[in-house]
Write a protein that holds these residues in place. Structure first.
Motif, PDB file in Angstrom:
ATOM      1  N   ALA A   1      31.965 -32.529  64.433  1.00 14.49           N
ATOM      2  CA  ALA A   1      32.829 -32.501  63.400  1.00 14.49           C
ATOM      3  C   ALA A   1      32.092 -33.166  62.177  1.00 14.49           C
ATOM      4  O   ALA A   1      32.372 -32.976  60.971  1.00 14.49           O
ATOM      5  N   SER A   2      31.311 -34.073  62.509  1.00 13.65           N
ATOM      6  CA  SER A   2      30.416 -35.088  61.671  1.00 13.65           C
ATOM      7  C   SER A   2      29.440 -34.189  60.902  1.00 13.65           C
ATOM      8  O   SER A   2      29.038 -34.954  59.816  1.00 13.65           O
ATOM      9  N   ALA A   3      28.957 -32.959  61.170  1.00 12.35           N
ATOM     10  CA  ALA A   3      27.968 -32.329  60.860  1.00 12.35           C
ATOM     11  C   ALA A   3      28.408 -31.807  59.310  1.00 12.35           C
ATOM     12  O   ALA A   3      29.360 -30.993  59.174  1.00 12.35           O
ATOM     13  N   LYS A   4      27.762 -32.240  58.292  1.00  9.44           N
ATOM     14  CA  LYS A   4      28.035 -31.565  57.020  1.00  9.44           C
ATOM     15  C   LYS A   4      27.074 -31.059  56.252  1.00  9.44           C
ATOM     16  O   LYS A   4      25.892 -31.260  56.087  1.00  9.44           O
TER      17      LYS A   4
ATOM     18  N   LYS B   1      21.694 -29.696  53.343  1.00 12.63           N
ATOM     19  CA  LYS B   1      20.975 -29.010  52.053  1.00 12.63           C
ATOM     20  C   LYS B   1      19.390 -29.431  51.790  1.00 12.63           C
ATOM     21  O   LYS B   1      18.328 -28.715  51.818  1.00 12.63           O
ATOM     22  N   ASP B   2      19.366 -30.974  51.699  1.00 18.05           N
ATOM     23  CA  ASP B   2      17.968 -31.334  51.225  1.00 18.05           C
ATOM     24  C   ASP B   2      17.195 -30.959  52.483  1.00 18.05           C
ATOM     25  O   ASP B   2      16.006 -30.897  52.327  1.00 18.05           O
TER      26      ASP B   2
ATOM     27  N   ASP C   1      27.149 -21.460  66.663  1.00 24.03           N
ATOM     28  CA  ASP C   1      26.235 -22.700  66.168  1.00 24.03           C
ATOM     29  C   ASP C   1      25.535 -23.032  67.222  1.00 24.03           C
ATOM     30  O   ASP C   1      24.372 -23.403  66.732  1.00 24.03           O
ATOM     31  N   GLY C   2      25.785 -23.127  68.400  1.00 24.73           N
ATOM     32  CA  GLY C   2      24.838 -23.570  69.515  1.00 24.73           C
ATOM     33  C   GLY C   2      23.597 -22.902  69.634  1.00 24.73           C
ATOM     34  O   GLY C   2      22.496 -23.466  69.793  1.00 24.73           O
ATOM     35  N   GLU C   3      23.629 -21.400  69.483  1.00 28.48           N
ATOM     36  CA  GLU C   3      22.473 -20.584  69.557  1.00 28.48           C
ATOM     37  C   GLU C   3      21.474 -21.016  68.251  1.00 28.48           C
ATOM     38  O   GLU C   3      20.301 -21.179  68.519  1.00 28.48           O
ATOM     39  N   ILE C   4      22.121 -21.120  66.931  1.00 30.47           N
ATOM     40  CA  ILE C   4      21.429 -21.471  65.851  1.00 30.47           C
ATOM     41  C   ILE C   4      20.790 -22.738  66.066  1.00 30.47           C
ATOM     42  O   ILE C   4      19.420 -22.991  65.574  1.00 30.47           O
ATOM     43  N   PHE C   5      21.466 -23.879  66.460  1.00 32.30           N
ATOM     44  CA  PHE C   5      21.032 -25.253  66.855  1.00 32.30           C
ATOM     45  C   PHE C   5      19.756 -25.073  67.996  1.00 32.30           C
ATOM     46  O   PHE C   5      18.829 -25.928  67.575  1.00 32.30           O
ATOM     47  N   TRP C   6      20.157 -24.433  68.838  1.00 34.65           N
ATOM     48  CA  TRP C   6      19.038 -24.245  69.868  1.00 34.65           C
ATOM     49  C   TRP C   6      17.574 -23.786  69.309  1.00 34.65           C
ATOM     50  O   TRP C   6      16.619 -24.460  69.417  1.00 34.65           O
TER      51      TRP C   6
ATOM     52  N   ASP D   1      19.051 -34.965  66.343  1.00 34.62           N
ATOM     53  CA  ASP D   1      20.057 -34.022  66.556  1.00 34.62           C
ATOM     54  C   ASP D   1      21.353 -34.006  65.557  1.00 34.62           C
ATOM     55  O   ASP D   1      21.634 -32.861  64.827  1.00 34.62           O
ATOM     56  N   ALA D   2      21.630 -35.028  64.928  1.00 36.45           N
ATOM     57  CA  ALA D   2      22.623 -35.142  63.977  1.00 36.45           C
ATOM     58  C   ALA D   2      22.119 -34.381  62.256  1.00 36.45           C
ATOM     59  O   ALA D   2      22.787 -33.412  62.050  1.00 36.45           O
ATOM     60  N   GLU D   3      20.694 -34.526  62.362  1.00 38.68           N
ATOM     61  CA  GLU D   3      20.267 -33.762  60.948  1.00 38.68           C
ATOM     62  C   GLU D   3      20.250 -32.148  61.438  1.00 38.68           C
ATOM     63  O   GLU D   3      20.527 -31.391  60.537  1.00 38.68           O
TER      64      GLU D   3
END
Ligand code: HEC
Length: 134
Positions: free
Chosen positions: A47-50, A55-56, A97-102, A120-122
Protein backbone atom coordinates in the motif's frame (compact mmCIF):
# COMPACT_ATOMS: atom_id res chain seq x y z
CA UNK A 1 11.02 14.05 -72.29
CA UNK A 2 7.73 14.48 -70.42
CA UNK A 3 7.49 10.74 -69.94
CA UNK A 4 10.98 10.57 -68.50
CA UNK A 5 10.02 13.21 -65.93
CA UNK A 6 6.96 11.20 -65.00
CA UNK A 7 9.03 8.06 -64.58
CA UNK A 8 11.51 9.85 -62.33
CA UNK A 9 8.70 11.36 -60.27
CA UNK A 10 7.15 7.91 -59.94
CA UNK A 11 10.41 6.34 -58.86
CA UNK A 12 10.96 9.10 -56.35
CA UNK A 13 7.50 8.60 -54.83
CA UNK A 14 8.00 4.86 -54.69
CA UNK A 15 11.30 5.13 -52.82
CA UNK A 16 9.85 7.74 -50.49
CA UNK A 17 6.92 5.44 -49.68
CA UNK A 18 9.22 2.49 -49.06
CA UNK A 19 11.40 4.59 -46.78
CA UNK A 20 8.48 5.90 -44.75
CA UNK A 21 6.84 2.51 -44.33
CA UNK A 22 10.14 1.03 -43.13
CA UNK A 23 10.85 3.66 -40.54
CA UNK A 24 7.76 5.31 -39.12
CA UNK A 25 5.06 2.73 -39.62
CA UNK A 26 6.87 -0.57 -39.37
CA UNK A 27 5.82 -2.37 -36.19
CA UNK A 28 8.62 -4.21 -34.49
CA UNK A 29 7.93 -7.83 -33.62
CA UNK A 30 7.08 -8.73 -30.02
CA UNK A 31 9.65 -10.61 -28.00
CA UNK A 32 9.07 -14.29 -27.18
CA UNK A 33 6.39 -15.00 -24.55
CA UNK A 34 7.66 -13.95 -21.14
CA UNK A 35 5.48 -15.46 -18.44
CA UNK A 36 6.24 -14.66 -14.81
CA UNK A 37 6.34 -17.60 -12.38
CA UNK A 38 3.01 -18.04 -10.53
CA UNK A 39 4.60 -17.23 -7.17
CA UNK A 40 5.80 -13.87 -8.54
CA UNK A 41 2.56 -13.09 -10.37
CA UNK A 42 0.47 -13.37 -7.21
CA UNK A 43 2.60 -10.89 -5.22
CA UNK A 44 0.61 -7.88 -4.03
CA UNK A 45 1.72 -4.28 -4.40
CA UNK A 46 2.45 -2.78 -0.95
CA UNK A 47 0.00 0.00 0.00
CA UNK A 48 3.01 2.29 0.52
CA UNK A 49 3.89 2.24 -3.23
CA UNK A 50 3.04 5.65 -4.68
CA UNK A 51 2.91 6.48 -8.39
CA UNK A 52 4.22 9.97 -7.58
CA UNK A 53 7.44 8.41 -6.27
CA UNK A 54 7.74 6.15 -9.34
CA UNK A 55 7.44 8.98 -11.84
CA UNK A 56 11.01 10.31 -11.49
CA UNK A 57 12.47 6.81 -11.31
CA UNK A 58 10.66 5.97 -14.55
CA UNK A 59 12.06 9.09 -16.24
CA UNK A 60 15.54 8.22 -15.03
CA UNK A 61 15.64 4.47 -15.80
CA UNK A 62 12.89 3.50 -18.25
CA UNK A 63 11.89 6.42 -20.45
CA UNK A 64 14.90 6.11 -22.79
CA UNK A 65 13.42 2.89 -24.18
CA UNK A 66 9.77 2.83 -23.11
CA UNK A 67 9.05 6.48 -23.97
CA UNK A 68 7.54 9.37 -21.99
CA UNK A 69 4.05 7.82 -22.06
CA UNK A 70 5.12 4.18 -22.11
CA UNK A 71 4.31 3.73 -25.79
CA UNK A 72 7.63 2.02 -26.43
CA UNK A 73 8.95 4.95 -28.45
CA UNK A 74 11.91 6.17 -26.40
CA UNK A 75 15.07 7.37 -28.13
CA UNK A 76 16.87 4.03 -27.60
CA UNK A 77 13.92 1.97 -28.88
CA UNK A 78 14.90 2.70 -32.46
CA UNK A 79 18.05 0.64 -32.09
CA UNK A 80 16.27 -2.35 -30.52
CA UNK A 81 14.99 -4.97 -32.93
CA UNK A 82 11.98 -6.06 -30.86
CA UNK A 83 9.06 -4.06 -29.53
CA UNK A 84 9.39 -2.45 -26.08
CA UNK A 85 5.62 -3.02 -25.85
CA UNK A 86 2.93 -0.48 -25.09
CA UNK A 87 2.31 0.16 -21.39
CA UNK A 88 -1.00 1.87 -22.20
CA UNK A 89 -2.40 -1.24 -23.91
CA UNK A 90 -5.06 -3.49 -22.38
CA UNK A 91 -2.73 -6.42 -22.95
CA UNK A 92 -0.02 -4.90 -20.77
CA UNK A 93 -2.38 -3.49 -18.14
CA UNK A 94 -4.17 -6.85 -17.94
CA UNK A 95 -1.18 -8.32 -16.12
CA UNK A 96 -1.02 -8.47 -12.32
CA UNK A 97 1.11 -6.00 -10.35
CA UNK A 98 3.27 -8.96 -9.37
CA UNK A 99 3.99 -9.86 -13.00
CA UNK A 100 5.01 -6.30 -13.89
CA UNK A 101 7.15 -6.07 -10.74
CA UNK A 102 8.88 -9.37 -11.58
CA UNK A 103 9.67 -8.32 -15.17
CA UNK A 104 11.03 -4.98 -13.93
CA UNK A 105 13.18 -6.83 -11.40
CA UNK A 106 14.55 -9.51 -13.72
CA UNK A 107 14.72 -7.74 -17.07
CA UNK A 108 15.40 -9.69 -20.24
CA UNK A 109 17.95 -8.72 -22.86
CA UNK A 110 18.00 -6.06 -24.24
CA UNK A 111 16.10 -4.80 -21.18
CA UNK A 112 18.36 -4.54 -18.13
CA UNK A 113 17.59 -6.08 -14.73
CA UNK A 114 16.72 -3.60 -11.97
CA UNK A 115 17.32 -5.98 -9.08
CA UNK A 116 20.54 -4.20 -8.11
CA UNK A 117 19.74 -0.77 -9.50
CA UNK A 118 16.65 -0.08 -7.39
CA UNK A 119 15.24 -1.21 -4.05
CA UNK A 120 12.05 -3.30 -3.85
CA UNK A 121 10.15 -0.23 -2.66
CA UNK A 122 11.41 1.81 -5.62
CA UNK A 123 10.42 -0.90 -8.13
CA UNK A 124 6.94 -1.11 -6.62
CA UNK A 125 6.63 2.67 -6.93
CA UNK A 126 7.51 2.34 -10.63
CA UNK A 127 4.82 -0.34 -11.04
CA UNK A 128 2.30 2.03 -9.40
CA UNK A 129 3.39 4.70 -11.90
CA UNK A 130 3.01 2.31 -14.88
CA UNK A 131 -0.66 1.87 -13.80
CA UNK A 132 -1.22 5.58 -14.46
CA UNK A 133 -0.20 5.15 -18.14
CA UNK A 134 -3.29 3.14 -19.14
C1 HEC B 1 17.38 -0.66 -22.94
C2 HEC B 1 15.95 -0.49 -23.12
C3 HEC B 1 15.04 -0.70 -21.93
C4 HEC B 1 15.07 -0.07 -20.71
C5 HEC B 1 16.05 0.98 -20.21
C6 HEC B 1 13.93 -0.59 -19.97
N1 HEC B 1 13.26 -1.52 -20.72
FE1 HEC B 1 11.61 -2.56 -20.17
N2 HEC B 1 11.62 -3.57 -21.92
C7 HEC B 1 12.52 -3.36 -22.95
C8 HEC B 1 12.26 -4.32 -24.01
C9 HEC B 1 13.01 -4.43 -25.31
C10 HEC B 1 11.17 -5.10 -23.58
C11 HEC B 1 10.56 -6.30 -24.29
C12 HEC B 1 11.34 -7.49 -23.78
C13 HEC B 1 10.94 -8.81 -24.37
O1 HEC B 1 9.83 -8.94 -24.90
O2 HEC B 1 11.76 -9.74 -24.26
C14 HEC B 1 10.80 -4.60 -22.27
C15 HEC B 1 9.77 -5.12 -21.52
C16 HEC B 1 9.36 -4.63 -20.30
C17 HEC B 1 8.26 -5.15 -19.53
C18 HEC B 1 7.34 -6.29 -19.96
C19 HEC B 1 6.31 -5.75 -20.92
C20 HEC B 1 5.14 -6.66 -21.13
O3 HEC B 1 4.38 -6.42 -22.09
O4 HEC B 1 4.92 -7.59 -20.34
C21 HEC B 1 8.17 -4.40 -18.39
C22 HEC B 1 7.17 -4.55 -17.27
C23 HEC B 1 9.23 -3.42 -18.46
N3 HEC B 1 9.92 -3.58 -19.63
C24 HEC B 1 9.45 -2.47 -17.49
C25 HEC B 1 10.55 -1.61 -17.50
C26 HEC B 1 10.80 -0.67 -16.43
C27 HEC B 1 9.90 -0.46 -15.23
C28 HEC B 1 11.98 -0.05 -16.75
C29 HEC B 1 12.73 0.98 -15.93
C30 HEC B 1 12.93 0.68 -14.53
C31 HEC B 1 12.44 -0.59 -18.03
N4 HEC B 1 11.54 -1.53 -18.45
C32 HEC B 1 13.60 -0.20 -18.69
C33 HEC B 1 13.52 -2.42 -22.98
C34 HEC B 1 13.90 -1.61 -21.93
Amino acid sequence: MKNLKKIFAGLFLLTACMFISQSAFAQKPDGKPWPAPASAASKKMPASAKAADGKDLYAQHCKSCHGAKGKGDGSKAEKIDISCNDFSSAKFQGQTDGEIFWKTTEGRKPMPSYKEKMSDAERWAVVAYLRTLK
